[in-house]
Design a protein around this motif. Structure first.
Motif, short mmCIF file in Angstrom:
data_model
loop_
_atom_site.label_atom_id
_atom_site.label_comp_id
_atom_site.label_asym_id
_atom_site.label_seq_id
_atom_site.Cartn_x
_atom_site.Cartn_y
_atom_site.Cartn_z
N SER A 1 0.85 -1.22 0.00
CA SER A 1 0.00 0.00 0.00
C SER A 1 0.88 1.25 0.00
O SER A 1 0.48 2.29 -0.51
CB SER A 1 -0.91 -0.01 1.23
N LYS A 2 2.09 1.13 0.55
CA LYS A 2 2.98 2.30 0.56
C LYS A 2 3.62 2.51 -0.80
O LYS A 2 3.72 3.63 -1.29
CB LYS A 2 4.09 2.12 1.62
N THR A 3 4.06 1.39 -1.42
CA THR A 3 4.71 1.56 -2.74
C THR A 3 3.64 1.74 -3.82
O THR A 3 3.90 2.25 -4.89
CB THR A 3 5.55 0.31 -3.09
N GLY A 4 2.42 1.32 -3.52
CA GLY A 4 1.33 1.52 -4.48
C GLY A 4 1.28 0.49 -5.59
O GLY A 4 0.43 0.54 -6.48
N GLU A 5 2.20 -0.49 -5.55
CA GLU A 5 2.20 -1.51 -6.60
C GLU A 5 2.91 -2.76 -6.10
O GLU A 5 3.54 -2.75 -5.04
CB GLU A 5 2.95 -0.99 -7.83
N ALA A 6 2.78 -3.85 -6.89
CA ALA A 6 3.49 -5.10 -6.55
C ALA A 6 3.85 -5.81 -7.85
O ALA A 6 3.08 -5.77 -8.82
CB ALA A 6 2.60 -6.00 -5.70
N GLU A 7 5.02 -6.45 -7.86
CA GLU A 7 5.39 -7.24 -9.03
C GLU A 7 4.38 -8.37 -9.19
O GLU A 7 3.87 -8.89 -8.19
CB GLU A 7 6.79 -7.85 -8.83
N THR A 8 4.13 -8.76 -10.43
CA THR A 8 3.13 -9.79 -10.69
C THR A 8 3.47 -11.09 -9.96
O THR A 8 2.62 -11.73 -9.36
CB THR A 8 3.01 -10.04 -12.20
N ILE A 9 4.77 -11.46 -9.95
CA ILE A 9 5.14 -12.72 -9.28
C ILE A 9 4.84 -12.61 -7.79
O ILE A 9 4.42 -13.59 -7.16
CB ILE A 9 6.64 -13.03 -9.54
N THR A 10 4.97 -11.43 -7.23
CA THR A 10 4.66 -11.26 -5.81
C THR A 10 3.17 -11.43 -5.56
O THR A 10 2.76 -11.99 -4.54
CB THR A 10 5.11 -9.85 -5.35
N THR A 11 2.36 -11.02 -6.53
CA THR A 11 0.90 -11.18 -6.34
C THR A 11 0.52 -12.67 -6.39
O THR A 11 -0.36 -13.12 -5.68
CB THR A 11 0.10 -10.41 -7.42
N HIS A 12 1.24 -13.43 -7.22
CA HIS A 12 0.97 -14.89 -7.25
C HIS A 12 1.35 -15.52 -5.91
O HIS A 12 0.63 -16.36 -5.38
CB HIS A 12 1.74 -15.54 -8.39
#
Lengths: 10, 212
Positions: free
Chosen positions: B139-150
């Motif tokens: 929530s602080k960086t506002g994004e996540a790498e796709t592999i991290t979302t998996h």
């Protein structure tokens, strides 16, 4: 229904 | 053992392996909360001390060693091997505000006031909130790498499958563990917001970005 405290789950 | 618990364990194992491979292959732990990984290592350490006292099955014992081994390997890679890529400025969740109250709660609400049981209870409570530093970091960086979302998807899915396992075991075996169930419900609820974003964005090929 008995409560089991032997933890057989990961 | 039932299908929900088996797929739950495999989902958990998949999450742990995905994270380990992500860091190892990309030689970077960008976007990964080291604090959450330390909490997971603590969860496994306090929960699996029964490795020293009881043998349940080869599956149970081997999975516990794999979980503990991968957890410490991940922490090692974040804080030692690929330390330069660790984003400490965004990994600022105050974990002491989790660990201390949960430590107290484990003393007050448990099934048996014995050291192993209190540590097990502590690990169950801690696991339910261990992902908060990671979600906070995203929530602080506002994004996540796709592999991290998996990684997060399989990690969240595992406890949701365990909830079904507990329904199954209550119905067929008369087994229920209120502490594990309540903590498991809390843990799964914490992922709901992420699950929504994962399904509506990542599965449609978009990048997971939060309105910063």
């Amino acid at each position: 229904r008995q409560l089991i405290t032997s933890h057989d789950e990961l | 053992m039932n299908i929900f618990r088996l797929t739950g364990d495999l989902s958990h194992l998949a999450a742990i392996i995905i994270l380990l491979l992500k860091i190892w292959k990309t030689r970077s732990c960008a976007g990964i909360s080291g604090k959450s990984q330390i909490l997971f290592a603590l969860v496994f350490t306090t929960r699996y001390l029964d490795l020293l006292t009881s043998f349940i099955s080869l599956y149970n014992t081997s999975m516990k060693f794999i979980y503990i081994g991968c957890a410490y390997a991940t922490v090692y890679m974040i804080y030692a091997k690929f330390k330069a890529t660790y984003d400490g400025n965004h990994d600022t969740f105050r974990v002491e505000f989790l660990v201390v109250p949960i430590g107290g709660l484990a003393f007050l609400v448990n099934h048996d006031f014995s050291p192993l049981e209190i540590l097990w209870t502590f690990s169950i409570y801690l696991e339910s909130v261990a992902i908060l530093p990671q979600l906070f970091m995203i929530s602080k960086t506002g994004e996540a790498e796709t592999i991290t979302t998996h990684y997060l998807f399989f990690l969240g899915l595992y406890r949701a499958l365990y909830l079904m396992n507990w329904i199954w075991r209550f119905y067929f075996e008369g087994f229920f563990d209120m502490i594990a169930i309540v903590a498991g419900v809390v843990q799964t609820i914490l992922y709901c917001d992420f699950f929504y974003l994962y399904v509506t964005k990542v599965l449609k090929g978009k990048k997971l970005s939060l309105p910063a």
